[in-house]
Each structure stands twice: as C-alpha cells, then as structure tokens.
Write a protein that holds these residues in place. Structure first.
Motif, PDB file in Angstrom:
ATOM      1  N   GLU A   1     -64.813 -24.718  84.272  1.00  0.00           N
ATOM      2  CA  GLU A   1     -64.033 -24.548  83.066  1.00  0.00           C
ATOM      3  C   GLU A   1     -64.222 -23.156  82.473  1.00  0.00           C
ATOM      4  OE1 GLU A   1     -65.098 -26.962  79.715  1.00  0.00           O
ATOM      5  OE2 GLU A   1     -67.252 -26.744  80.044  1.00  0.00           O
TER       6      GLU A   1
ATOM      7  N   LYS B   1     -68.296 -31.933  87.479  1.00  0.00           N
ATOM      8  CA  LYS B   1     -67.185 -31.492  86.650  1.00  0.00           C
ATOM      9  C   LYS B   1     -66.456 -30.320  87.298  1.00  0.00           C
ATOM     10  CE  LYS B   1     -68.135 -34.161  83.032  1.00  0.00           C
ATOM     11  NZ  LYS B   1     -67.180 -35.155  82.466  1.00  0.00           N
TER      12      LYS B   1
ATOM     13  N   GLN C   1     -69.667 -24.580  85.200  1.00  0.00           N
ATOM     14  CA  GLN C   1     -69.413 -25.810  85.929  1.00  0.00           C
ATOM     15  C   GLN C   1     -70.637 -26.701  85.847  1.00  0.00           C
ATOM     16  OE1 GLN C   1     -68.261 -25.320  90.046  1.00  0.00           O
ATOM     17  NE2 GLN C   1     -67.208 -27.291  90.035  1.00  0.00           N
TER      18      GLN C   1
END
Length: 123
Positions: free
Chosen positions: A46, A43, A39
């Motif tokens: 992911e 954001k 991360q």
C-alpha cells in the motif's frame, strides 16, 4: 538503473518514533519523484507517502496523515520518512520507490524499488 537502499527500520514501542531513510544511486536525483510504500504480512503493498521532484508537494495515505512526514535532500540523494506516534498497525516492510512520473496511490507501476526495511511496532 536506479538502486534504492532503505535503512532505519527496527523494533519500536507503540507511541514511539522511527525515521526511515533511502539513498538512491540516481545520477540526477531531482529527476525522480520519490515515495514510500509498505506491506504487512498477508496484505497488499500500500501507498504511504510521496514527494515531488524538488520536495514542493507531498502526499500521504489517510492512515498516516498527521503522523508521518516525508522529506528529501537532493544534495544527498536521500528521501526520509519520519514516523511518529506509531501504532501496531504500522508494522510492515517499508519500501522506497522512485519514478520520473508522480507516485500516488493507485498510480501506474513504479519504475524502481528498494529492498525494503522491516518496521515492527510492539504494544
């Protein structure tokens, strides 16, 4: 129930390499699919990579494929992420994850998470 502790993060120059490690307290480590997420500031978290229970299958995000390698050592209750040819865009907090079910991008919520380790890439 399962505690995960990451290590190996730090500051590295673009183009360099780092190896992250995660040790699990699981009684039977091989029962757990393992993964890495990251991360970046501002954001969403992911998916980065995942590895199956005995290490026979691996999965990678397209952004890291060919540069990162996930591995596990069930005798040591560890999962590692070898990160090569690092770029500034790889800067993030990296989290170790564990679940009895497969871990994939877009998967159902992961059961266990580590505290994270900071990886910072300088240009």
């Amino acid at each position: 129930q399962v505690q995960l502790v990451e290590s190996g993060g730090g500051l590295v120059q673009a183009g360099g390499s780092l190896r992250l490690s995660c040790v699990a307290s699981a009684r039977t480590f091989s029962n757990y699919y393992m993964g890495w997420f990251r991360q970046a500031p501002g954001k969403e978290r992911e998916f980065v990579a995942a590895i199956s229970w005995r290490g026979g299958s691996t999965y990678y995000a397209n952004s890291v494929k060919g540069r990162f390698t996930i591995s596990r050592d069930n005798a040591k209750n560890t999962v590692s992420l070898q990160m090569n040819n690092l770029a500034f865009e790889d800067t993030a907090v990296y989290y170790c994850a564990a679940d009895r079910s497969p871990i994939r991008s877009g998967s159902t919520p992961v059961a266990y998470w580590g505290q994270g380790t900071q990886v910072t890439i300088s240009s």
